[in-house]
Design an enzyme around this catalytic site. Sequence first.
Site, short mmCIF file in Angstrom:
data_model
loop_
_atom_site.label_atom_id
_atom_site.label_comp_id
_atom_site.label_asym_id
_atom_site.label_seq_id
_atom_site.Cartn_x
_atom_site.Cartn_y
_atom_site.Cartn_z
N CYS A 147 33.45 58.22 -41.64
CA CYS A 147 33.92 57.65 -40.38
C CYS A 147 35.25 58.29 -39.94
O CYS A 147 35.25 59.44 -39.54
CB CYS A 147 34.02 56.13 -40.50
SG CYS A 147 34.11 55.28 -38.90
N HIS A 160 28.60 54.84 -42.40
CA HIS A 160 29.18 54.30 -43.63
C HIS A 160 28.14 54.26 -44.75
O HIS A 160 27.48 53.24 -44.96
CB HIS A 160 29.74 52.89 -43.38
CG HIS A 160 31.06 52.91 -42.69
ND1 HIS A 160 32.26 52.90 -43.38
CD2 HIS A 160 31.38 52.99 -41.38
CE1 HIS A 160 33.27 52.94 -42.51
NE2 HIS A 160 32.75 53.00 -41.29
N GLU A 168 28.52 53.93 -47.86
CA GLU A 168 28.83 52.91 -48.88
C GLU A 168 28.24 51.55 -48.50
O GLU A 168 28.15 50.66 -49.35
CB GLU A 168 30.35 52.81 -49.10
CG GLU A 168 31.13 52.03 -48.08
CD GLU A 168 31.42 52.78 -46.79
OE1 GLU A 168 32.16 52.23 -45.94
OE2 GLU A 168 30.92 53.92 -46.61
#
Length: 224
Positions: free
Chosen positions: A106, A194, A196
């Site tokens: 990001c 993202h 994660e």
Amino acid sequence: MQDSVILISTAIEPGARSSKRTASTLYGDALARAGLSGVLYAGGDPIALAGRCDGLLLSGGGDLEPALYGQTPQSHRLSLDPVRDTEELALLRAFCALRKPVLGICRGMQVINVAFGGTLLQEVAGHDGIPHPVTTVAGTHTARLTGGFFKVSSYHHQAVGQLGHGLCAAAYAADGLIEALEHRSLPILGVQWHPERMIPGLCTDVPADHSALFTYFIQRKPKP
């Protein structure tokens, strides 16, 4: 490779008595799933840290100072942290000098682009908190690690504009915005989404598994 250590950049937040360093716990969890150890940046010499760590994860967060890419503020939603800008750009330079792998997520992808002379679009629609499809560019590391087409977890109101020197686009959104980039010769990869938050059993904002992106640090580690 089990003991490899990845440095995670941090945000700086004001506190009642002192500022605080913060980063999502999901970064460390995702690295651990890949057999890596994450450590949070808390200050220190970037060159020394690059020498001691095996890779750099530039984490998500606020916006970069527009002056860094030759613009004046054009968005009313800018959330700036000039100290973090300076720190992350210095860390990126230090890890690049040693040709150690860097993954930008990001904001981290935007830091990479600006560091190599690129620009940002200060306000874009349809990407902040709105899952959307992404198509990767065939033959890129991003495509090999994530596949060709998927929906992403997206939380950004800015995006890459003109690509920096040595960088190439590795994925696009349906509206044409660049969603991933890679360096042509250095082990640098950036994604606007993202990953994660796209790991089964850890966090799944959308039904996709992007845990493989964190193995990039293993695959691009410099040879002894």
